[in-house]
Scaffold this motif. Structure first.
Motif, PDB file in Angstrom:
ATOM      1  N   LEU A  90       0.851  -1.164   0.007  1.00 12.95           N
ATOM      2  CA  LEU A  90       0.023  -0.191  -0.188  1.00 12.95           C
ATOM      3  C   LEU A  90       0.928   1.145   0.137  1.00 12.95           C
ATOM      4  CD1 LEU A  90      -3.121  -0.743   2.636  1.00 12.95           C
ATOM      5  CD2 LEU A  90      -3.872  -0.328   0.371  1.00 12.95           C
ATOM      6  N   LYS A  91       2.186   0.841   1.087  1.00 12.33           N
ATOM      7  CA  LYS A  91       3.192   2.709   0.949  1.00 12.33           C
ATOM      8  C   LYS A  91       3.998   1.882  -0.695  1.00 12.33           C
ATOM      9  CE  LYS A  91       3.670   1.923   5.274  1.00 12.33           C
ATOM     10  NZ  LYS A  91       4.391   1.540   6.624  1.00 12.33           N
ATOM     11  N   ALA A  92       3.947   1.952  -1.407  1.00  9.92           N
ATOM     12  CA  ALA A  92       4.625   1.230  -1.851  1.00  9.92           C
ATOM     13  C   ALA A  92       4.102   1.586  -3.344  1.00  9.92           C
ATOM     14  CB  ALA A  92       5.536   0.187  -3.110  1.00  9.92           C
ATOM     15  N   VAL A  93       2.645   1.317  -3.590  1.00  9.04           N
ATOM     16  CA  VAL A  93       1.686   2.082  -4.697  1.00  9.04           C
ATOM     17  C   VAL A  93       0.907   3.876  -4.525  1.00  9.04           C
ATOM     18  CG1 VAL A  93       0.792   0.131  -5.801  1.00  9.04           C
ATOM     19  CG2 VAL A  93      -0.523   0.956  -3.904  1.00  9.04           C
ATOM     20  N   ALA A  94       1.164   3.820  -3.478  1.00  7.01           N
ATOM     21  CA  ALA A  94       0.638   5.274  -2.422  1.00  7.01           C
ATOM     22  C   ALA A  94       1.829   6.152  -3.635  1.00  7.01           C
ATOM     23  CB  ALA A  94       0.275   5.785  -1.554  1.00  7.01           C
ATOM     24  N   ASN A  95       2.459   5.586  -3.733  1.00  7.56           N
ATOM     25  CA  ASN A  95       4.186   7.063  -4.153  1.00  7.56           C
ATOM     26  C   ASN A  95       4.211   6.424  -5.784  1.00  7.56           C
ATOM     27  OD1 ASN A  95       4.123   7.745  -1.907  1.00  7.56           O
ATOM     28  ND2 ASN A  95       5.113   6.163  -0.955  1.00  7.56           N
ATOM     29  N   GLN A  96       4.377   5.713  -6.038  1.00  7.04           N
ATOM     30  CA  GLN A  96       4.401   5.802  -7.432  1.00  7.04           C
ATOM     31  C   GLN A  96       3.957   4.048  -8.459  1.00  7.04           C
ATOM     32  OE1 GLN A  96       8.917   5.252  -6.277  1.00  7.04           O
ATOM     33  NE2 GLN A  96       9.243   3.177  -6.933  1.00  7.04           N
ATOM     34  N   PRO A  97       4.506   3.508  -9.342  1.00  2.00           N
ATOM     35  CA  PRO A  97       4.163   2.431  -9.907  1.00  2.00           C
ATOM     36  C   PRO A  97       4.386   0.948  -9.580  1.00  2.00           C
ATOM     37  CG  PRO A  97       4.939   3.674 -11.569  1.00  2.00           C
ATOM     38  CD  PRO A  97       4.884   4.788 -10.295  1.00  2.00           C
ATOM     39  N   VAL A  98       4.322   0.424  -9.632  1.00  2.00           N
ATOM     40  CA  VAL A  98       5.130  -0.678  -8.673  1.00  2.00           C
ATOM     41  C   VAL A  98       4.346  -2.021 -10.036  1.00  2.00           C
ATOM     42  CG1 VAL A  98       4.267  -2.383  -7.274  1.00  2.00           C
ATOM     43  CG2 VAL A  98       4.344  -0.233  -6.450  1.00  2.00           C
ATOM     44  N   SER A  99       5.466  -3.000  -9.747  1.00  2.00           N
ATOM     45  CA  SER A  99       5.469  -4.284 -11.262  1.00  2.00           C
ATOM     46  C   SER A  99       4.907  -5.854  -9.462  1.00  2.00           C
ATOM     47  CB  SER A  99       6.674  -4.468 -11.572  1.00  2.00           C
ATOM     48  OG  SER A  99       7.278  -3.263 -12.235  1.00  2.00           O
ATOM     49  N   ALA A 100       4.597  -6.220 -10.592  1.00  2.00           N
ATOM     50  CA  ALA A 100       4.311  -8.010  -9.829  1.00  2.00           C
ATOM     51  C   ALA A 100       4.345  -8.910 -10.502  1.00  2.00           C
ATOM     52  CB  ALA A 100       2.663  -7.284  -9.138  1.00  2.00           C
ATOM     53  N   ALA A 101       4.934  -9.394 -10.045  1.00  2.00           N
ATOM     54  CA  ALA A 101       4.874 -11.314 -10.423  1.00  2.00           C
ATOM     55  C   ALA A 101       4.144 -11.877  -9.949  1.00  2.00           C
ATOM     56  CB  ALA A 101       6.172 -11.329 -10.566  1.00  2.00           C
ATOM     57  N   ILE A 102       4.221 -13.080 -11.284  1.00  2.00           N
ATOM     58  CA  ILE A 102       3.065 -14.123 -10.059  1.00  2.00           C
ATOM     59  C   ILE A 102       3.965 -15.323 -10.800  1.00  2.00           C
ATOM     60  CG2 ILE A 102       1.107 -15.743 -11.469  1.00  2.00           C
ATOM     61  CD1 ILE A 102      -0.383 -13.525 -11.738  1.00  2.00           C
ATOM     62  N   ASN A 103       4.099 -16.605  -9.563  1.00  2.00           N
ATOM     63  CA  ASN A 103       5.340 -18.019  -9.877  1.00  2.00           C
ATOM     64  C   ASN A 103       3.975 -18.355 -10.944  1.00  2.00           C
ATOM     65  OD1 ASN A 103       6.576 -20.003  -9.596  1.00  2.00           O
ATOM     66  ND2 ASN A 103       6.381 -19.716  -7.086  1.00  2.00           N
ATOM     67  N   SER A 104       3.961 -18.970 -11.956  1.00  2.00           N
ATOM     68  CA  SER A 104       3.215 -19.918 -12.410  1.00  2.00           C
ATOM     69  C   SER A 104       4.306 -21.090 -12.326  1.00  2.00           C
ATOM     70  CB  SER A 104       3.180 -19.334 -14.079  1.00  2.00           C
ATOM     71  OG  SER A 104       4.457 -19.281 -14.236  1.00  2.00           O
ATOM     72  N   ILE A 105       4.941 -20.753 -11.564  1.00  2.00           N
ATOM     73  CA  ILE A 105       5.679 -22.746 -11.425  1.00  2.00           C
ATOM     74  C   ILE A 105       5.196 -23.362 -10.221  1.00  2.00           C
ATOM     75  CG2 ILE A 105       7.510 -24.025 -11.071  1.00  2.00           C
ATOM     76  CD1 ILE A 105       8.981 -21.685 -12.264  1.00  2.00           C
ATOM     77  N   CYS A 106       4.304 -23.209  -9.407  1.00  2.00           N
ATOM     78  CA  CYS A 106       4.138 -23.420  -9.075  1.00  2.00           C
ATOM     79  C   CYS A 106       2.616 -24.625  -9.053  1.00  2.00           C
ATOM     80  CB  CYS A 106       3.771 -22.446  -7.403  1.00  2.00           C
ATOM     81  SG  CYS A 106       1.933 -21.492  -7.438  1.00  2.00           S
ATOM     82  N   LEU A 107       2.701 -25.586  -8.315  1.00  2.00           N
ATOM     83  CA  LEU A 107       1.266 -26.567  -9.128  1.00  2.00           C
ATOM     84  C   LEU A 107      -0.431 -26.141  -8.780  1.00  2.00           C
ATOM     85  CD1 LEU A 107       1.193 -29.215 -10.374  1.00  2.00           C
ATOM     86  CD2 LEU A 107       0.611 -30.229  -8.020  1.00  2.00           C
ATOM     87  N   PRO A 108      -0.759 -25.545  -7.724  1.00  2.00           N
ATOM     88  CA  PRO A 108      -1.650 -25.189  -7.664  1.00  2.00           C
ATOM     89  C   PRO A 108      -2.192 -23.864  -9.004  1.00  2.00           C
ATOM     90  CG  PRO A 108      -1.263 -24.758  -5.551  1.00  2.00           C
ATOM     91  CD  PRO A 108      -0.358 -25.385  -6.023  1.00  2.00           C
ATOM     92  N   PHE A 109      -1.144 -22.825  -9.249  1.00  2.00           N
ATOM     93  CA  PHE A 109      -1.320 -22.172 -10.539  1.00  2.00           C
ATOM     94  C   PHE A 109      -0.678 -23.367 -11.248  1.00  2.00           C
ATOM     95  CE2 PHE A 109      -0.432 -18.948 -13.824  1.00  2.00           C
ATOM     96  CZ  PHE A 109      -0.831 -18.298 -13.376  1.00  2.00           C
TER      97      PHE A 109
END
Length: 120
Positions: A90-109
Motif C-alpha cells: 500500500l505504501k509503495a503504490v501510493a507513491n509510484q508504479p509497482v510491478s508484480a510477478a506471479i509464480n506460475s511454476i507452482c502446482l496450484p497455479f
C-alpha cells in the motif's frame, strides 16, 4: 516496462513508450518471450539502458535489429523489492508504479483451469 514508463512520467511530466523489442532482443539472461524475472529486467535497464519504442519498434519475433547511433536511451538509478505484506505494498503504490510477478511454476497455479465471473 510500464512501471519504468510510469515513474518517468511522474518525474518529468512526459509520457514515453519504451521498446519491449529491445528488451527481448538484448536481455539474453531473461528468457525473452518465454517468461523472465522483473529483477533481471530492471538490472538490464539499469546497466544497459533501454531505447524508445519509436526508434526500436516491436516486431513480434526475436532478432537483433539495427539501432541508430545517438538513439535516445533511458536508464534507471535502481529499484527496490517491496516486502511481502499488504502495508508495504500500500505504501509503495501510493507513491509510484509497482510491478508484480506471479509464480506460475507452482502446482496450484499450473492446475488452474476455470475462470468465474461474479454477476451481481
Amino acid at each position: 516496462m510500464a512501471a519504468v514508463e510510469g515513474i518517468y512520467q511522474i518525474r518529468t511530466k512526459k509520457l514515453i513508450i519504451l521498446s519491449l523489442q529491445h528488451l527481448v532482443d538484448f536481455d539474453k539472461k531473461n528468457c525473452s518471450c518465454r517468461g523472465g524475472s522483473l529483477n533481471r529486467v530492471f538490472d538490464f535497464i539499469q546497466k544497459n539502458r533501454i531505447i524508445f519504442e519509436a526508434v526500436y519498434p516491436y516486431m513480434t519475433k526475436e532478432g537483433e535489429f539495427a539501432v541508430k547511433e545517438n538513439s535516445p536511451l533511458l536508464f534507471i538509478d535502481g529499484y527496490t523489492k517491496v516486502p511481502e505484506n499488504e502495508d508495504s505494498l500500500l505504501k509503495a503504490v501510493a507513491n509510484q508504479p509497482v510491478s508484480a510477478a506471479i509464480n506460475s511454476i507452482c502446482l496450484p497455479f499450473r492446475s488452474y483451469n476455470r475462470v468465474y465471473q461474479i454477476i451481481s
